[in-house]
Design a protein around this motif. Structure first.
Motif, mmCIF file in Angstrom:
data_model
loop_
_atom_site.group_PDB
_atom_site.id
_atom_site.type_symbol
_atom_site.label_atom_id
_atom_site.label_comp_id
_atom_site.label_asym_id
_atom_site.label_seq_id
_atom_site.Cartn_x
_atom_site.Cartn_y
_atom_site.Cartn_z
ATOM 1 N N ASP A 20 94.381 59.663 65.758
ATOM 2 C CA ASP A 20 95.576 58.881 65.437
ATOM 3 C C ASP A 20 95.504 57.584 66.232
ATOM 4 O O ASP A 20 95.503 57.615 67.468
ATOM 5 N N SER A 21 95.436 56.447 65.537
ATOM 6 C CA SER A 21 95.280 55.144 66.184
ATOM 7 C C SER A 21 96.490 54.263 65.890
ATOM 8 O O SER A 21 97.070 54.335 64.805
ATOM 9 N N ARG A 22 96.823 53.424 66.859
ATOM 10 C CA ARG A 22 97.880 52.437 66.687
ATOM 11 C C ARG A 22 97.363 51.101 67.207
ATOM 12 O O ARG A 22 96.985 50.979 68.366
ATOM 13 N N HIS A 23 97.354 50.082 66.318
ATOM 14 C CA HIS A 23 96.726 48.804 66.619
ATOM 15 C C HIS A 23 97.776 47.714 66.854
ATOM 16 O O HIS A 23 98.681 47.533 66.037
ATOM 17 N N ALA A 24 97.619 46.980 67.956
ATOM 18 C CA ALA A 24 98.544 45.901 68.270
ATOM 19 C C ALA A 24 98.149 44.581 67.617
ATOM 20 O O ALA A 24 98.976 43.680 67.490
ATOM 21 N N PHE A 25 96.862 44.469 67.218
ATOM 22 C CA PHE A 25 96.354 43.256 66.588
ATOM 23 C C PHE A 25 95.673 43.619 65.263
ATOM 24 O O PHE A 25 95.452 44.798 64.981
ATOM 25 N N ASN A 45 94.317 48.948 71.358
ATOM 26 C CA ASN A 45 94.485 50.130 70.509
ATOM 27 C C ASN A 45 94.939 51.324 71.333
ATOM 28 O O ASN A 45 94.353 51.618 72.377
ATOM 29 N N GLU A 46 95.962 52.008 70.855
ATOM 30 C CA GLU A 46 96.341 53.286 71.447
ATOM 31 C C GLU A 46 95.696 54.377 70.601
ATOM 32 O O GLU A 46 95.958 54.479 69.408
ATOM 33 N N GLU A 47 94.839 55.167 71.234
ATOM 34 C CA GLU A 47 94.091 56.209 70.539
ATOM 35 C C GLU A 47 94.539 57.585 71.010
ATOM 36 O O GLU A 47 94.636 57.832 72.215
ATOM 37 N N LEU A 115 94.173 53.971 76.035
ATOM 38 C CA LEU A 115 94.273 52.603 75.553
ATOM 39 C C LEU A 115 92.898 51.976 75.603
ATOM 40 O O LEU A 115 92.174 52.141 76.590
ATOM 41 N N GLN A 116 92.561 51.262 74.554
ATOM 42 C CA GLN A 116 91.313 50.515 74.584
ATOM 43 C C GLN A 116 91.620 49.062 74.254
ATOM 44 O O GLN A 116 92.189 48.752 73.205
ATOM 45 N N MET A 117 91.250 48.197 75.198
ATOM 46 C CA MET A 117 91.559 46.780 75.096
ATOM 47 C C MET A 117 90.264 45.993 74.984
ATOM 48 O O MET A 117 89.352 46.164 75.797
ATOM 49 N N TRP A 118 90.171 45.161 73.951
ATOM 50 C CA TRP A 118 88.972 44.372 73.683
ATOM 51 C C TRP A 118 89.246 42.915 74.030
ATOM 52 O O TRP A 118 90.255 42.340 73.596
#
Length: 216
Positions: A20-25, A45-47, A115-118
Motif C-alpha cells: 500500500d503506497s501513498r505518494h506526495a508528488f 512515498n509512504e510505503e 517513508l522513502q524520500m527521493w
C-alpha cells in the motif's frame, strides 16, 4: 507555507500483493504537472508492506534515496553487495548515481511502514554509494551534499518547541503525533512545504516525531 494532508496523497502500490503506497508528488502512473518536485525533493512515498511483501529487484539512477522506517523492519539488498536490516530510528541512504538495482522487502512477521524520500542530485552520474546510520540522535543533522540538502530529525515532548531551519526550501513531514506549524495543526502523514523559511517554529501538541528537510 503549503500544507498537504495525508489523505490527499495519491494511492498506489499493489494492495493484492500486500503493498500500500501513498505518494506526495507525481509518481508512476500519477502525473500532476503542478506537483513534480519541491526544491530537490521529487518523491516522498509512504510505503506499507504486509509480512512477506516487498519490491522485487528494480533499477534506480541519478537519485538520492533516503529511507526512514516508522514501524517494523525493512530488508535492503542491492547490486553493489549491501544487505542490511533497517529499523525505526535508522537513516538509510542509497545514492543510485550512474545506476544500481535493489530489493526491498518485509521479511518480518509484523507490518512494516516506511517513508522513502527521493532527492534530485545537483550533478548526474558517478558511482553508486550506500550508507546507514543506526539510531540517529535527536537534533543530529544528516547531510546529503549531492543534493544540497540536510535532514533534521526532531522528537518532541508535548508542548516542546523547535525551530524550523531557515532556507530557500524546507519540507516538514510529521511521522507521528501532532504539531502546530504557523496557524495549522498537522497530524501523522501531513506535510508542509515552506518557501524562503525564516523564523518559523513548530510546537508539539502531543508527543511527536518530525523530519525536516532543509534544501538550497
Amino acid at each position: 507555507m503549503d500544507v498537504r494532508r495525508a489523505g490527499e496523497r495519491f494511492p498506489g502500490g499493489d494492495p493484492a500483493a500486500g503493498i500500500d503506497s501513498r505518494h506526495a508528488f507525481s509518481f508512476g502512473s500519477h502525473y500532476d504537472p503542478d506537483n513534480l518536485r519541491f526544491g530537490a525533493m521529487i518523491a516522498c512515498n509512504e510505503e506499507r508492506l504486509a509480512p512477506g511483501a516487498g519490491f522485487d529487484e528494480h533499477p534506480h539512477s541519478h537519485t538520492e534515496i533516503v529511507t526512514w522506517v516508522v514501524q517494523g523492519e525493512l530488508t535492503h539488498r542491492d547490486s553493489a553487495g549491501h544487505e542490511t536490516r533497517v529499523r525505526a530510528g535508522d537513516v538509510q541512504r542509497l545514492s543510485s548515481a550512474g545506476g544500481v538495482r535493489h530489493v526491498e522487502r518485509n521479511d518480518g512477521d509484523r507490518p512494516l511502514t516506511f517513508l522513502q524520500m527521493w532527492l534530485a542530485p545537483r550533478e548526474p552520474g558517478g558511482d553508486p554509494a550506500y550508507e546507514i546510520v543506526r539510531g540517529i540522535a535527536d537534533s543530529t543533522p544528516y547531510a546529503v551534499p549531492e543534493a544540497a540538502a540536510m535532514l533534521h530529525v526532531r522528537r518532541l515532548a508535548a508542548g516542546e518547541r523547535t525551530a524550523v531551519p531557515d532556507g530557500a526550501y524546507v519540507y516538514v513531514h510529521v511521522v507521528r503525533g501532532e504539531v502546530r506549524l504557523g496557524g495549522d495543526e498537522l497530524g501523522p502523514g501531513d506535510a508542509a512545504r515552506i518557501t524562503d523559511a525564516e523564523d518559523v517554529d513548530a510546537v508539539a501538541v502531543t508527543r511527536a516525531e518530525l523530519l525536516l528537510w532543509e534544501m538550497a
